[in-house]
Design a protein around this motif. Structure first.
Motif, PDB file in Angstrom:
ATOM      1  N   GLY A  23     -24.042 185.046 -29.843  1.00  0.00           N
ATOM      2  CA  GLY A  23     -23.029 184.148 -30.400  1.00  0.00           C
ATOM      3  C   GLY A  23     -22.484 184.569 -31.740  1.00  0.00           C
ATOM      4  N   GLY A  24     -23.301 185.213 -32.564  1.00  0.00           N
ATOM      5  CA  GLY A  24     -22.815 185.695 -33.859  1.00  0.00           C
ATOM      6  C   GLY A  24     -22.779 184.633 -34.940  1.00  0.00           C
ATOM      7  N   GLY A  25     -23.070 183.405 -34.600  1.00  0.00           N
ATOM      8  CA  GLY A  25     -23.039 182.345 -35.603  1.00  0.00           C
ATOM      9  C   GLY A  25     -24.406 182.091 -36.181  1.00  0.00           C
ATOM     10  N   HIS A  26     -24.529 180.961 -36.843  1.00  0.00           N
ATOM     11  CA  HIS A  26     -25.837 180.598 -37.350  1.00  0.00           C
ATOM     12  C   HIS A  26     -26.136 179.152 -36.970  1.00  0.00           C
ATOM     13  CE1 HIS A  26     -23.580 178.808 -40.683  1.00  0.00           C
ATOM     14  NE2 HIS A  26     -24.664 178.155 -40.992  1.00  0.00           N
ATOM     15  N   TYR A  27     -27.376 178.784 -37.148  1.00  0.00           N
ATOM     16  CA  TYR A  27     -27.858 177.459 -36.746  1.00  0.00           C
ATOM     17  C   TYR A  27     -28.298 176.701 -37.990  1.00  0.00           C
ATOM     18  CZ  TYR A  27     -28.082 180.033 -32.410  1.00  0.00           C
ATOM     19  OH  TYR A  27     -27.753 180.826 -31.334  1.00  0.00           O
ATOM     20  N   GLU A  28     -28.015 175.413 -38.001  1.00  0.00           N
ATOM     21  CA  GLU A  28     -28.489 174.565 -39.086  1.00  0.00           C
ATOM     22  C   GLU A  28     -29.355 173.455 -38.501  1.00  0.00           C
ATOM     23  OE1 GLU A  28     -24.881 175.052 -42.341  1.00  0.00           O
ATOM     24  OE2 GLU A  28     -25.396 173.055 -41.599  1.00  0.00           O
ATOM     25  N   LEU A  29     -30.501 173.263 -39.085  1.00  0.00           N
ATOM     26  CA  LEU A  29     -31.404 172.189 -38.669  1.00  0.00           C
ATOM     27  C   LEU A  29     -31.501 171.180 -39.811  1.00  0.00           C
ATOM     28  CD1 LEU A  29     -32.234 174.346 -36.592  1.00  0.00           C
ATOM     29  CD2 LEU A  29     -34.614 173.806 -37.055  1.00  0.00           C
ATOM     30  N   THR A  30     -31.508 169.912 -39.461  1.00  0.00           N
ATOM     31  CA  THR A  30     -31.605 168.860 -40.474  1.00  0.00           C
ATOM     32  C   THR A  30     -32.787 167.954 -40.151  1.00  0.00           C
ATOM     33  OG1 THR A  30     -29.195 168.886 -40.711  1.00  0.00           O
ATOM     34  CG2 THR A  30     -30.346 166.974 -41.591  1.00  0.00           C
ATOM     35  N   VAL A  31     -33.617 167.705 -41.153  1.00  0.00           N
ATOM     36  CA  VAL A  31     -34.687 166.721 -40.986  1.00  0.00           C
ATOM     37  C   VAL A  31     -34.711 165.795 -42.195  1.00  0.00           C
ATOM     38  CG1 VAL A  31     -36.133 168.196 -39.520  1.00  0.00           C
ATOM     39  CG2 VAL A  31     -36.512 168.175 -41.989  1.00  0.00           C
ATOM     40  N   LYS A  32     -35.325 164.665 -41.986  1.00  0.00           N
ATOM     41  CA  LYS A  32     -35.302 163.605 -42.985  1.00  0.00           C
ATOM     42  C   LYS A  32     -36.686 162.982 -43.083  1.00  0.00           C
ATOM     43  CE  LYS A  32     -31.817 160.033 -43.810  1.00  0.00           C
ATOM     44  NZ  LYS A  32     -30.848 159.167 -43.134  1.00  0.00           N
ATOM     45  N   ASP A  33     -37.060 162.560 -44.275  1.00  0.00           N
ATOM     46  CA  ASP A  33     -38.324 161.844 -44.476  1.00  0.00           C
ATOM     47  C   ASP A  33     -38.094 160.884 -45.644  1.00  0.00           C
ATOM     48  OD1 ASP A  33     -40.975 161.060 -44.347  1.00  0.00           O
ATOM     49  OD2 ASP A  33     -41.786 163.082 -44.444  1.00  0.00           O
ATOM     50  N   HIS A  34     -39.102 160.134 -45.999  1.00  0.00           N
ATOM     51  CA  HIS A  34     -38.923 159.202 -47.116  1.00  0.00           C
ATOM     52  C   HIS A  34     -40.230 159.043 -47.882  1.00  0.00           C
ATOM     53  CE1 HIS A  34     -40.784 156.428 -44.254  1.00  0.00           C
ATOM     54  NE2 HIS A  34     -41.151 155.733 -45.316  1.00  0.00           N
ATOM     55  N   PHE A  35     -40.100 158.519 -49.074  1.00  0.00           N
ATOM     56  CA  PHE A  35     -41.278 158.133 -49.851  1.00  0.00           C
ATOM     57  C   PHE A  35     -40.902 156.925 -50.703  1.00  0.00           C
ATOM     58  CE2 PHE A  35     -40.219 159.712 -54.162  1.00  0.00           C
ATOM     59  CZ  PHE A  35     -39.127 160.512 -53.875  1.00  0.00           C
ATOM     60  N   ASP A  36     -41.915 156.219 -51.151  1.00  0.00           N
ATOM     61  CA  ASP A  36     -41.701 155.044 -52.003  1.00  0.00           C
ATOM     62  C   ASP A  36     -42.233 155.362 -53.390  1.00  0.00           C
ATOM     63  OD1 ASP A  36     -40.795 152.978 -49.978  1.00  0.00           O
ATOM     64  OD2 ASP A  36     -42.657 153.676 -49.076  1.00  0.00           O
ATOM     65  N   LEU A  83     -41.831 169.303 -45.564  1.00  0.00           N
ATOM     66  CA  LEU A  83     -41.152 168.265 -46.342  1.00  0.00           C
ATOM     67  C   LEU A  83     -42.114 167.116 -46.639  1.00  0.00           C
ATOM     68  CD1 LEU A  83     -38.607 167.061 -47.607  1.00  0.00           C
ATOM     69  CD2 LEU A  83     -37.959 166.202 -45.328  1.00  0.00           C
ATOM     70  N   HIS A  84     -42.886 166.733 -45.638  1.00  0.00           N
ATOM     71  CA  HIS A  84     -43.813 165.613 -45.830  1.00  0.00           C
ATOM     72  C   HIS A  84     -44.850 165.936 -46.906  1.00  0.00           C
ATOM     73  CE1 HIS A  84     -45.358 161.752 -44.570  1.00  0.00           C
ATOM     74  NE2 HIS A  84     -46.585 162.254 -44.657  1.00  0.00           N
ATOM     75  N   ASN A  89     -46.510 164.319 -52.895  1.00  0.00           N
ATOM     76  CA  ASN A  89     -46.755 164.430 -54.345  1.00  0.00           C
ATOM     77  C   ASN A  89     -46.130 163.283 -55.127  1.00  0.00           C
ATOM     78  OD1 ASN A  89     -48.084 167.049 -54.414  1.00  0.00           O
ATOM     79  ND2 ASN A  89     -46.116 167.857 -53.709  1.00  0.00           N
ATOM     80  N   PHE A  90     -45.142 162.620 -54.512  1.00  0.00           N
ATOM     81  CA  PHE A  90     -44.384 161.588 -55.212  1.00  0.00           C
ATOM     82  C   PHE A  90     -44.618 160.187 -54.658  1.00  0.00           C
ATOM     83  CE2 PHE A  90     -41.946 165.588 -55.229  1.00  0.00           C
ATOM     84  CZ  PHE A  90     -41.925 165.828 -56.591  1.00  0.00           C
ATOM     85  N   ASP A  91     -45.202 160.131 -53.463  1.00  0.00           N
ATOM     86  CA  ASP A  91     -45.310 158.838 -52.774  1.00  0.00           C
ATOM     87  C   ASP A  91     -46.225 157.871 -53.533  1.00  0.00           C
ATOM     88  OD1 ASP A  91     -44.695 157.127 -50.644  1.00  0.00           O
ATOM     89  OD2 ASP A  91     -46.560 157.645 -49.602  1.00  0.00           O
ATOM     90  N   HIS A  92     -45.750 156.646 -53.695  1.00  0.00           N
ATOM     91  CA  HIS A  92     -46.496 155.582 -54.386  1.00  0.00           C
ATOM     92  C   HIS A  92     -46.919 155.975 -55.795  1.00  0.00           C
ATOM     93  CE1 HIS A  92     -46.448 153.864 -50.375  1.00  0.00           C
ATOM     94  NE2 HIS A  92     -46.692 152.707 -50.973  1.00  0.00           N
ATOM     95  N   ALA A 108     -31.836 160.938 -59.429  1.00  0.00           N
ATOM     96  CA  ALA A 108     -31.718 161.513 -58.082  1.00  0.00           C
ATOM     97  C   ALA A 108     -31.292 162.981 -58.162  1.00  0.00           C
ATOM     98  CB  ALA A 108     -30.732 160.695 -57.256  1.00  0.00           C
ATOM     99  N   GLU A 109     -30.464 163.309 -59.156  1.00  0.00           N
ATOM    100  CA  GLU A 109     -30.002 164.697 -59.310  1.00  0.00           C
ATOM    101  C   GLU A 109     -31.173 165.640 -59.622  1.00  0.00           C
ATOM    102  OE1 GLU A 109     -28.492 162.003 -60.452  1.00  0.00           O
ATOM    103  OE2 GLU A 109     -26.323 162.259 -60.531  1.00  0.00           O
ATOM    104  N   HIS A 110     -31.975 165.251 -60.638  1.00  0.00           N
ATOM    105  CA  HIS A 110     -33.119 166.092 -61.014  1.00  0.00           C
ATOM    106  C   HIS A 110     -34.117 166.181 -59.858  1.00  0.00           C
ATOM    107  CE1 HIS A 110     -32.025 167.085 -65.030  1.00  0.00           C
ATOM    108  NE2 HIS A 110     -32.232 165.898 -65.581  1.00  0.00           N
ATOM    109  N   LEU A 111     -34.339 165.061 -59.186  1.00  0.00           N
ATOM    110  CA  LEU A 111     -35.264 165.083 -58.043  1.00  0.00           C
ATOM    111  C   LEU A 111     -34.787 166.051 -56.972  1.00  0.00           C
ATOM    112  CD1 LEU A 111     -36.141 161.326 -57.504  1.00  0.00           C
ATOM    113  CD2 LEU A 111     -37.796 163.181 -57.613  1.00  0.00           C
TER     114      LEU A 111
END
Ligand SMILES: Nc1nc2c(c(=O)[nH]1)N=C([C@H](O)[C@H](O)COP(=O)(O)OP(=O)(O)OP(=O)(O)O)CN2
Length: 146
Positions: A23-36, A83-84, A89-92, A108-111
């Motif tokens: 194909g000659g292109g590239h692939y992008e994968l996206t994942v998401k997680d959260h912390f409090d 990612l998890h 390191n930041f959760d709770h 949020a920028e610095h994070l």
């Protein structure tokens, strides 16, 4: 899209050609997680100067060109794990107590920038980290992209 005008199309059930393999292109994968976590923004002219909490969502996009023999760029399982582990390191925690946010404000920028370079260290050479976004609320996010 009219696939009959695609150079690869050779009739019903007969898609062919090297583009299907490379194909000659590239692939992008996206994942998401959260912390409090809590934070305060000293110097901010408003209520955010005081200690308050958020459920922070973090979304990352990785990219590359080459798939493994199974047909994956990078296993979702691996990037979700990395990612998890980073977010643990930041959760709770109070972010102002966690380095480097004991010296710079945990905006949020610095994070987003700090997390970007920490996560990037965990990736193999053929995978690039494209961007990392931090959602401070469901309607407000910052994206860091080098
Ligand atoms: N560019 C940035 N702006 C703000 C940041 C930030 O990190 N980067 N942070 C804050 C505060 O953390 C604040 O808690 C969030 O403020 P706000 O978006 O106003 O959220 P609220 O839930 O308090 O807002 P509502 O008024 O309830 O919608 C501020 N800005």
């Amino acid at each position: 899209m009219d696939i009959t005008h695609n150079a690869l199309y050779e009739g019903p059930g007969k898609l062919s050609g090297s583009m299907h393999l490379h194909g000659g292109g590239h692939y992008e994968l996206t994942v998401k997680d959260h912390f409090d976590a809590a934070h305060a923004l000293p110097g901010y002219d408003g209520p955010c100067q005081y200690l308050h909490g958020h459920t922070w969502e973090v979304e990352v996009v990785i990219a590359g060109q080459h798939l493994d023999e199974v047909g994956m760029l990078y296993d979702f399982k691996d990037i979700k794990r990395d990612l998890h582990q980073l977010l643990e390191n930041f959760d709770h925690r109070c972010l102002n107590d966690v380095a480097p946010f004991d010296e710079i404000n945990p905006t949020a920028e610095h994070l987003a920038r700090v997390m970007f370079y920490e996560l990037e260290k965990t990736l193999p050479a053929h995978i690039s980290l494209v961007e990392l976004s931090v959602w401070e609320s469901p309607i407000a996010k910052v994206t860091y992209r080098p």
